[in-house]
Enzyme design. Structure first.
Site, PDB file in Angstrom:
ATOM      1  N   GLY A   1       0.836  -1.185   0.000  1.00  0.00           N
ATOM      2  CA  GLY A   1       0.000   0.000   0.000  1.00  0.00           C
ATOM      3  C   GLY A   1       0.874   1.239   0.000  1.00  0.00           C
ATOM      4  O   GLY A   1       2.026   1.193   0.452  1.00  0.00           O
TER       5      GLY A   1
ATOM      6  N   GLN B   1       3.118   9.995   1.053  1.00  0.00           N
ATOM      7  CA  GLN B   1       4.409   9.293   1.070  1.00  0.00           C
ATOM      8  C   GLN B   1       5.271   9.627  -0.149  1.00  0.00           C
ATOM      9  O   GLN B   1       6.464   9.391  -0.146  1.00  0.00           O
ATOM     10  CB  GLN B   1       4.203   7.774   1.157  1.00  0.00           C
TER      11      GLN B   1
ATOM     12  N   CYS C   1       6.274  -0.029   7.156  1.00  0.00           N
ATOM     13  CA  CYS C   1       5.890   1.128   6.339  1.00  0.00           C
ATOM     14  C   CYS C   1       7.071   1.518   5.471  1.00  0.00           C
ATOM     15  O   CYS C   1       8.202   1.553   5.953  1.00  0.00           O
ATOM     16  CB  CYS C   1       5.503   2.275   7.266  1.00  0.00           C
ATOM     17  N   LEU C   2       6.789   1.811   4.208  1.00  0.00           N
ATOM     18  CA  LEU C   2       7.869   2.215   3.302  1.00  0.00           C
ATOM     19  C   LEU C   2       8.536   3.503   3.766  1.00  0.00           C
ATOM     20  O   LEU C   2       9.680   3.771   3.418  1.00  0.00           O
ATOM     21  CB  LEU C   2       7.322   2.393   1.882  1.00  0.00           C
TER      22      LEU C   2
ATOM     23  N   HIS D   1      -3.987   1.423   7.836  1.00  0.00           N
ATOM     24  CA  HIS D   1      -2.645   2.011   7.828  1.00  0.00           C
ATOM     25  C   HIS D   1      -2.567   3.172   6.830  1.00  0.00           C
ATOM     26  O   HIS D   1      -2.071   4.258   7.153  1.00  0.00           O
ATOM     27  CB  HIS D   1      -1.637   0.907   7.471  1.00  0.00           C
ATOM     28  N   GLU D   2      -3.067   2.925   5.618  1.00  0.00           N
ATOM     29  CA  GLU D   2      -2.951   3.956   4.572  1.00  0.00           C
ATOM     30  C   GLU D   2      -3.857   5.148   4.859  1.00  0.00           C
ATOM     31  O   GLU D   2      -3.476   6.292   4.599  1.00  0.00           O
ATOM     32  CB  GLU D   2      -3.266   3.365   3.196  1.00  0.00           C
TER      33      GLU D   2
ATOM     34  N   HIS E   1      -2.251   7.584   7.104  1.00  0.00           N
ATOM     35  CA  HIS E   1      -1.295   8.483   6.436  1.00  0.00           C
ATOM     36  C   HIS E   1      -1.969   9.771   5.973  1.00  0.00           C
ATOM     37  O   HIS E   1      -1.352  10.837   5.982  1.00  0.00           O
ATOM     38  CB  HIS E   1      -0.686   7.800   5.198  1.00  0.00           C
TER      39      HIS E   1
HETATM   40 ZN    ZN Z   1       2.909   3.505   5.659  1.00  0.00          ZN
END
Ligand code: ZN
Length: 162
Positions: free
Chosen positions: A46, A51, A89-90, A131-132, A135
């Site tokens: 995701g 991000q 998380c990226l 999670h997304e 963000h």
């Molecule tokens: Zn993330």
């Protein structure tokens, strides 16, 4: 399509609230394509627009690499159950932490054609949606984790990063 630079923890943009999308323009479509490419390239499941430095309410998710989902202006309208597990998380590379999330969610959003849709998710998909969406509010999973960040153990199965 092009890869975009993934912003990492410490970058102020990850802490800002994203704006609603009013219309999907050619630029929006390019952004969505780039977000998918960036997510697949970095082995994520995701990615949220902030991000990659764009403060818009756009998320892409693909938990099995067969079901690409675009979520524009997403809102969780139902949640139930509970799951506790590791999350990454990226934007926080090389780390994981334990996070408790709903097991099942229903999300109302718009797709890339600005058609209103509902996406129902269980397990990893429910986790990725939560999670997304966080963000988009400037929330990182470490803020809601049950415990501290830990280093990813690379000798074990690779963790999914979102
Ligand atoms: Zn993330």
């Amino acid at each position: 399509m092009a890869l975009r630079q993934v912003r990492v923890d410490g970058d102020d943009i990850l802490r800002k609230k994203c704006k609603e999308v009013k219309e999907v323009t050619e630029r929006t479509r390019i952004l969505i394509d780039d977000m998918f490419e960036t997510m697949y390239e970095t082995n994520g499941v995701g990615l949220a627009a902030p991000q990659v430095g764009i403060l818009k309410r756009i998320v892409v998710i693909d938990v099995d690499y067969e079901t690409p989902l675009v979520l524009i202006n997403p809102v969780i309208i139902e949640k139930s159950g509970e799951q506790t597990g590791d999350e990454g998380c990226l934007s926080i590379p090389g780390k994981v932490a334990t996070v408790t999330r709903p097991f099942h969610v229903v999300c109302r959003c718009f797709n890339e054609n600005m058609e209103e849709i509902e996406i129902e998710g269980e397990g990893l998909l429910a986790r990725a949606i939560c999670h997304e969406l966080d963000h988009l509010e400037g929330i990182l999973y470490k803020d809601v984790a049950d415990g501290p960040l830990r280093d990813v153990q690379y000798d074990e199965d690779e963790e999914d990063e979102e």
